[in-house]
Design a protein around this motif. Structure first.
Motif, PDB file in Angstrom:
ATOM      1  N   ASP A  14       0.879  -1.176   0.000  1.00  0.00           N
ATOM      2  CA  ASP A  14       0.000   0.000   0.000  1.00  0.00           C
ATOM      3  C   ASP A  14       0.915   1.223   0.000  1.00  0.00           C
ATOM      4  O   ASP A  14       1.565   1.517   1.006  1.00  0.00           O
ATOM      5  CB  ASP A  14      -0.894  -0.046   1.251  1.00  0.00           C
ATOM      6  N   ILE A  15       0.986   1.903  -1.141  1.00  0.00           N
ATOM      7  CA  ILE A  15       1.915   3.040  -1.273  1.00  0.00           C
ATOM      8  C   ILE A  15       1.146   4.321  -0.999  1.00  0.00           C
ATOM      9  O   ILE A  15       0.493   4.883  -1.879  1.00  0.00           O
ATOM     10  CB  ILE A  15       2.561   3.067  -2.680  1.00  0.00           C
ATOM     11  N   GLY A  16       1.190   4.777   0.247  1.00  0.00           N
ATOM     12  CA  GLY A  16       0.406   5.936   0.662  1.00  0.00           C
ATOM     13  C   GLY A  16       1.145   7.244   0.447  1.00  0.00           C
ATOM     14  O   GLY A  16       2.282   7.276  -0.024  1.00  0.00           O
ATOM     15  N   GLY A  17       0.479   8.341   0.809  1.00  0.00           N
ATOM     16  CA  GLY A  17       1.046   9.673   0.658  1.00  0.00           C
ATOM     17  C   GLY A  17       2.256   9.908   1.552  1.00  0.00           C
ATOM     18  O   GLY A  17       3.114  10.726   1.244  1.00  0.00           O
ATOM     19  N   THR A  18       2.330   9.204   2.678  1.00  0.00           N
ATOM     20  CA  THR A  18       3.449   9.374   3.603  1.00  0.00           C
ATOM     21  C   THR A  18       4.231   8.075   3.795  1.00  0.00           C
ATOM     22  O   THR A  18       5.449   8.057   3.716  1.00  0.00           O
ATOM     23  CB  THR A  18       2.948   9.837   4.996  1.00  0.00           C
ATOM     24  N   LEU A  19       3.498   6.977   4.046  1.00  0.00           N
ATOM     25  CA  LEU A  19       4.167   5.704   4.341  1.00  0.00           C
ATOM     26  C   LEU A  19       3.767   4.628   3.343  1.00  0.00           C
ATOM     27  O   LEU A  19       2.614   4.579   2.897  1.00  0.00           O
ATOM     28  CB  LEU A  19       3.791   5.227   5.755  1.00  0.00           C
ATOM     29  N   THR A  20       4.743   3.772   3.032  1.00  0.00           N
ATOM     30  CA  THR A  20       4.454   2.588   2.227  1.00  0.00           C
ATOM     31  C   THR A  20       4.394   1.403   3.183  1.00  0.00           C
ATOM     32  O   THR A  20       5.267   1.230   4.026  1.00  0.00           O
ATOM     33  CB  THR A  20       5.541   2.385   1.168  1.00  0.00           C
ATOM     34  N   LYS A  21       3.299   0.642   3.084  1.00  0.00           N
ATOM     35  CA  LYS A  21       3.094  -0.493   3.959  1.00  0.00           C
ATOM     36  C   LYS A  21       3.189  -1.768   3.132  1.00  0.00           C
ATOM     37  O   LYS A  21       2.664  -1.831   2.013  1.00  0.00           O
ATOM     38  CB  LYS A  21       1.718  -0.440   4.623  1.00  0.00           C
ATOM     39  N   LEU A  22       3.879  -2.773   3.685  1.00  0.00           N
ATOM     40  CA  LEU A  22       4.122  -4.017   2.959  1.00  0.00           C
ATOM     41  C   LEU A  22       3.706  -5.175   3.857  1.00  0.00           C
ATOM     42  O   LEU A  22       4.108  -5.231   5.022  1.00  0.00           O
ATOM     43  CB  LEU A  22       5.626  -4.071   2.683  1.00  0.00           C
ATOM     44  N   VAL A  23       2.863  -6.071   3.322  1.00  0.00           N
ATOM     45  CA  VAL A  23       2.525  -7.289   4.057  1.00  0.00           C
ATOM     46  C   VAL A  23       3.103  -8.455   3.277  1.00  0.00           C
ATOM     47  O   VAL A  23       2.937  -8.536   2.055  1.00  0.00           O
ATOM     48  CB  VAL A  23       0.993  -7.455   4.207  1.00  0.00           C
TER      49      VAL A  23
END
Ligand code: ADP
Length: 364
Positions: A14-23
């Motif tokens: 999930d490449i967000g405006g501030t943080l990229t989250k990886l599962v």
């Protein structure tokens, strides 16, 4: 059913405006894997799941790991990793250096960055991004994690108004509908959820986690979210805000309105005076910024909940990371202003639902 799983490795991003989250789903049944797959998975295991930091800014939230999961008929563990989206180029470099393109041909991604960085992934590491809608992913991720986390996922704050008595309590979220999701990321999205796949984005505001962090950096000179929260923890927002008692001298009770004296009448309302400005510390300013942003979100959430006729409001997003101040404020405000009719709920995996749902979409 004849359904075949996509090739491993299985990531959701999930490449967000501030943080990229990886599962990342790490299978533990490698004996059933073919040789090529087993080799790739072993390489990933050595790097990803034996470390808790990656490069300069990547972090694995090891305390959120979910073991003994079954996905696509395989059993294994789910790992949760994040890094700042501003570091995407170093992340792509790192993926190249670790020979990731040799291990995977495609990866599924959601969030605005799935569009913004699509060409970079294609040209620099030859990775095809499968793009999924971020709201679909968010809801699917919430349902999957809530149902499959054997430690309790959903909780609420008991006695949120009293810092000594406030405690986290389990909430049984198995029968959740209807409910609101208030996703507090860089900005805020509010979704009304009526069933497993029945939901709508009904509201939002640009005054979100990014606003808190941006204003806090401007006002206090701090550099990180963690620093901003630490400052706020030691601050007093009543040195900055104008309260009802600053205007009325106490509580305000008339035949038309009743307002306790300690309610904020005007956020930052004391800062027009030089003397007050000089007495406000960076801690006070950080606290006031946090309280202002949080109360504004709480008040919008409450109005939307009334309009949508729902009683349960689930707050998610990384703004709530290490931020019990905002959680308790939201819990208290929802309860106070709705005379106990509404309940603020929280989820342990805070900012990872979009990435989780993205992995689920990939498995379909
Ligand atoms: P987005 O998808 O828009 O990036 P997130 O749910 O990841 O949204 O939340 C981003 C917000 O989380 C930031 O605006 C900030 O308020 C907060 N936050 C929490 N931890 C961090 C961090 N380590 N770095 C930056 N922001 C953070």
């Amino acid at each position: 059913t004849g359904h075949r799983n996509p090739p491993m490795p299985w990531f959701g991003m999930d490449i967000g405006g501030t943080l990229t989250k990886l599962v990342y789903f790490e299978p533990c049944d490698l004996e059933t894997a073919n040789e090529e797959e087993a080799e790739a998975l072993t390489t990933i295991r050595k790097y990803l799941t034996r470390n808790i930091t990656y490069g300069q800014t990547g972090i694995r939230d090891a305390f959120l790991e979910m073991q003994k999961q079954t996905i696509g008929g395989r059993s294994g563990s789910l790992h949760f990793i994040r890094f700042p989206t501003s570091e995407m180029n170093s992340f792509i470099e790192l993926a190249k250096a670790k020979n990731f393109p040799h291990l995977a041909k495609s990866i599924c991604a959601t969030g605005g960055g799935a569009y913004k960085f699509e060409d970079d992934f294609k040209h620099q590491v030859n990775l095809e991004l499968h793009k999924f809608d971020e709201l679909d992913c968010l809801i699917e991720g919430i349902h999957f994690i809530d149902r499959n986390n054997d430690k309790c996922e959903c909780y609420y704050w008991k006695n949120p108004g009293d810092s000594k008595l406030a405690t986290k309590e389990k909430f049984d979220f198995r029968n959740p509908y209807p409910y609101l999701v208030v996703n507090i990321g860089s900005g805020v999205s509010i979704l009304s959820v009526r069933g497993p796949a029945e939901f709508q984005r009904v509201s939002g505001t640009s005054l979100g986690g990014g606003t808190f962090l941006g204003l806090c950096c401007l006002l206090t000179g701090c550099e990180t979210f963690e620093e901003a929260i630490t400052l706020a923890t030691d601050g007093d927002s009543t040195k900055v805000d104008k309260l009802v008692r600053d205007i009325y001298g106490g509580d305000y009770n008339s035949s038309k309105i009743k307002l306790p004296g300690d309610i904020v009448a005007s956020s930052f309302g004391q800062m027009n005076l030089k003397e007050r400005r000089e007495n406000a510390t960076p801690q006070d300013l950080a606290r006031a910024t946090l309280v202002t942003i949080t109360n504004n979100i709480g008040s919008i959430a409450r109005m939307v909940a009334v309009r949508e006729k729902v009683e349960r409001v689930v707050f998610v997003g990384n703004f709530l990371r290490v931020n019990t101040i905002s959680m308790k404020l939201l819990a208290y405000a929802m309860d106070f202003w709705s005379q106990g009719a509404m309940k603020a709920l929280f989820l342990e995996h805070e900012g990872y639902f979009g990435a989780m749902g993205c992995l689920m979409e990939y498995m379909k």
